[in-house]
Design an enzyme around this catalytic site. Structure first.
Site, PDB file in Angstrom:
ATOM      1  N   GLY A 121       0.833  -1.215   0.000  1.00  0.00           N
ATOM      2  CA  GLY A 121       0.000   0.000   0.000  1.00  0.00           C
ATOM      3  C   GLY A 121       0.859   1.253   0.000  1.00  0.00           C
ATOM      4  N   LYS A 122       1.886   1.222   0.842  1.00  0.00           N
ATOM      5  CA  LYS A 122       2.801   2.382   0.904  1.00  0.00           C
ATOM      6  C   LYS A 122       3.558   2.545  -0.407  1.00  0.00           C
ATOM      7  CE  LYS A 122       4.466   2.203   5.683  1.00  0.00           C
ATOM      8  NZ  LYS A 122       5.697   2.020   6.466  1.00  0.00           N
TER       9      LYS A 122
ATOM     10  N   ASP B 207       8.032   5.483   8.307  1.00  0.00           N
ATOM     11  CA  ASP B 207       7.430   4.756   9.415  1.00  0.00           C
ATOM     12  C   ASP B 207       6.176   5.536   9.774  1.00  0.00           C
ATOM     13  OD1 ASP B 207       7.892   2.309  11.068  1.00  0.00           O
ATOM     14  OD2 ASP B 207       7.418   3.738  12.646  1.00  0.00           O
TER      15      ASP B 207
ATOM     16  N   PHE C 172      -5.211   1.327   2.213  1.00  0.00           N
ATOM     17  CA  PHE C 172      -4.766   0.118   2.913  1.00  0.00           C
ATOM     18  C   PHE C 172      -4.896   0.353   4.411  1.00  0.00           C
ATOM     19  CE2 PHE C 172      -0.609   1.538   4.580  1.00  0.00           C
ATOM     20  CZ  PHE C 172      -0.434   2.704   3.861  1.00  0.00           C
ATOM     21  N   GLY C 173      -4.451  -0.606   5.193  1.00  0.00           N
ATOM     22  CA  GLY C 173      -4.405  -0.456   6.651  1.00  0.00           C
ATOM     23  C   GLY C 173      -5.748  -0.049   7.252  1.00  0.00           C
ATOM     24  N   TYR C 174      -5.742   0.985   8.057  1.00  0.00           N
ATOM     25  CA  TYR C 174      -6.929   1.428   8.787  1.00  0.00           C
ATOM     26  C   TYR C 174      -7.811   2.377   7.973  1.00  0.00           C
ATOM     27  CZ  TYR C 174      -4.300  -0.441  12.769  1.00  0.00           C
ATOM     28  OH  TYR C 174      -3.599  -1.265  13.627  1.00  0.00           O
TER      29      TYR C 174
ATOM     30  N   LYS D 144      -6.195  11.462  -1.501  1.00  0.00           N
ATOM     31  CA  LYS D 144      -5.512  10.978  -0.290  1.00  0.00           C
ATOM     32  C   LYS D 144      -4.038  11.380  -0.333  1.00  0.00           C
ATOM     33  CE  LYS D 144      -4.073   7.188   2.604  1.00  0.00           C
ATOM     34  NZ  LYS D 144      -3.662   5.810   2.749  1.00  0.00           N
TER      35      LYS D 144
ATOM     36  N   HIS E 274      -1.194  12.151   5.942  1.00  0.00           N
ATOM     37  CA  HIS E 274       0.061  12.295   6.688  1.00  0.00           C
ATOM     38  C   HIS E 274       1.254  12.049   5.756  1.00  0.00           C
ATOM     39  CE1 HIS E 274      -1.424   8.290   6.479  1.00  0.00           C
ATOM     40  NE2 HIS E 274      -0.430   7.717   7.144  1.00  0.00           N
ATOM     41  N   ARG E 275       1.166  10.992   4.938  1.00  0.00           N
ATOM     42  CA  ARG E 275       2.268  10.655   4.025  1.00  0.00           C
ATOM     43  C   ARG E 275       2.370  11.698   2.907  1.00  0.00           C
ATOM     44  NH1 ARG E 275       0.712   6.142   3.542  1.00  0.00           N
ATOM     45  NH2 ARG E 275       1.884   5.364   5.302  1.00  0.00           N
TER      46      ARG E 275
HETATM   47  P1  ITT Z   1       7.377  -1.372   6.305  1.00  0.00           P
HETATM   48  O1  ITT Z   1       7.954  -1.283   7.692  1.00  0.00           O
HETATM   49  O2  ITT Z   1       7.962  -2.480   5.497  1.00  0.00           O
HETATM   50  O3  ITT Z   1       7.366  -0.044   5.592  1.00  0.00           O
HETATM   51  P2  ITT Z   1       4.868  -1.744   7.723  1.00  0.00           P
HETATM   52  O4  ITT Z   1       3.448  -1.946   7.285  1.00  0.00           O
HETATM   53  O5  ITT Z   1       5.410  -2.657   8.784  1.00  0.00           O
HETATM   54  O6  ITT Z   1       5.808  -1.779   6.411  1.00  0.00           O
HETATM   55  P3  ITT Z   1       5.006   0.487   9.550  1.00  0.00           P
HETATM   56  O7  ITT Z   1       5.787  -0.241  10.576  1.00  0.00           O
HETATM   57  O8  ITT Z   1       5.365   1.904   9.231  1.00  0.00           O
HETATM   58  O9  ITT Z   1       5.033  -0.253   8.131  1.00  0.00           O
HETATM   59  O10 ITT Z   1       3.468   0.405   9.960  1.00  0.00           O
HETATM   60  C1  ITT Z   1       2.551   1.175   9.317  1.00  0.00           C
HETATM   61  C2  ITT Z   1       1.149   0.691   9.650  1.00  0.00           C
HETATM   62  O11 ITT Z   1       0.348   1.812  10.022  1.00  0.00           O
HETATM   63  C3  ITT Z   1       0.493   0.087   8.419  1.00  0.00           C
HETATM   64  O12 ITT Z   1       0.710  -1.311   8.349  1.00  0.00           O
HETATM   65  C4  ITT Z   1      -0.975   0.466   8.623  1.00  0.00           C
HETATM   66  O13 ITT Z   1      -1.589  -0.459   9.486  1.00  0.00           O
HETATM   67  C5  ITT Z   1      -0.885   1.806   9.342  1.00  0.00           C
HETATM   68  N1  ITT Z   1      -0.882   2.918   8.359  1.00  0.00           N
HETATM   69  C6  ITT Z   1       0.158   3.741   8.039  1.00  0.00           C
HETATM   70  N2  ITT Z   1      -0.183   4.604   7.072  1.00  0.00           N
HETATM   71  C7  ITT Z   1      -1.467   4.315   6.764  1.00  0.00           C
HETATM   72  C8  ITT Z   1      -2.388   4.837   5.834  1.00  0.00           C
HETATM   73  O14 ITT Z   1      -2.046   5.796   4.986  1.00  0.00           O
HETATM   74  N3  ITT Z   1      -3.605   4.313   5.796  1.00  0.00           N
HETATM   75  C9  ITT Z   1      -3.970   3.324   6.623  1.00  0.00           C
HETATM   76  N4  ITT Z   1      -3.168   2.741   7.523  1.00  0.00           N
HETATM   77  C10 ITT Z   1      -1.924   3.237   7.601  1.00  0.00           C
END
Ligand code: ITT
Length: 198
Positions: free
Chosen positions: A11-12, A69, A152-154, A175, A180-181
């Site tokens: 997702g990132k 992060d 992705f994520g939340y 988005k 934040h990103r």
């Molecule tokens: P890398 O360390 O490999 O980059 P990771 O998913 O482990 O991948 P992080 O430790 O930075 O990365 O955790 C980020 C988490 O925060 C991510 O898995 C999501 O659950 C949440 N998150 C971060 N940015 C987000 C976004 O834009 N939208 C939704 N959830 C997000």
């Protein structure tokens, strides 16, 4: 200019690629490498963890590295899940598992008290050991029902009152501007532009 993005979160990677379009930067992800060292994210802050990822991956690839992060902080939960956002429901947790746990913890909390924010720490780390850091936040509310399929994520439960949508209901180009990103990236691109001018 070639930059390695130190993340295995698809997702990132997708968002970062979209944000760098038109900058002339060639972004390579960790998928293009084998035997990538495992990184233990044991810092106390997003910034510490981003710096750790960037430094290790720069040492491994011998390239300039960008690391993100990020995570969600929910006020009534004292900032949880915070730096544990990716593994809130356990080391192998999926996004779905993490959202389920978050909603369970917020079960009896009324809508007005579900304020939260996403944080992003971005680090650009060069092979000579110098680095730049960029940080940003994005405010919203955690809602009970999942809405939207983007992101992705939340994102499906992160509601942005000003836009009357969850992050997962926003088109990626929106988005990427307001998140934040996205905001940390705007700072990064500005700094890069200024450096290239000098
Ligand atoms: P890398 O360390 O490999 O980059 P990771 O998913 O482990 O991948 P992080 O430790 O930075 O990365 O955790 C980020 C988490 O925060 C991510 O898995 C999501 O659950 C949440 N998150 C971060 N940015 C987000 C976004 O834009 N939208 C939704 N959830 C997000």
């Amino acid at each position: 200019m070639k930059i390695v993005f130190a993340s295995s979160n698809e997702g990132k990677v997708k968002e970062i690629k979209e944000m760098l379009e038109g900058t002339g930067i060639e972004l390579v992800s960790l998928k293009d490498y084998t035997d990538v060292p495992e990184i233990v994210e044991n810092g106390n802050t997003f910034l510490e963890n981003a710096l750790k990822k960037a430094k290790i991956i720069s040492g491994f690839t011998n390239e300039t590295v960008l690391a993100d992060d990020s995570g969600l902080k929910v006020d009534i939960l004292g900032g949880e899940p915070g730096i544990y956002s990716a593994r809130y429901a356990g080391e192998k947790a999926t996004d779905e598992d993490n959202i389920d746990l978050l909603l369970a913890k917020l079960k009896n909390i009324p809508q007005g008290k579900r304020t939260a924010f996403f944080c992003c720490a971005l680090v650009l780390y060069r092979t000579d050991g110098s680095f730049d850091c960029f940080e940003s936040k994005w405010k919203g509310l955690i809602i009970d029902d999942r809405r939207g399929d983007n992101g992705f994520g939340y994102d499906p439960v992160f509601f942005v009152p000003e836009l009357k949508r969850t992050a997962a209901q926003l088109p990626p180009e929106i988005k990427n501007k307001v998140s934040h990103r996205g905001q940390a990236f705007t700072q990064f691109k500005k700094a890069l532009g200024e450096k290239l001018k000098n």
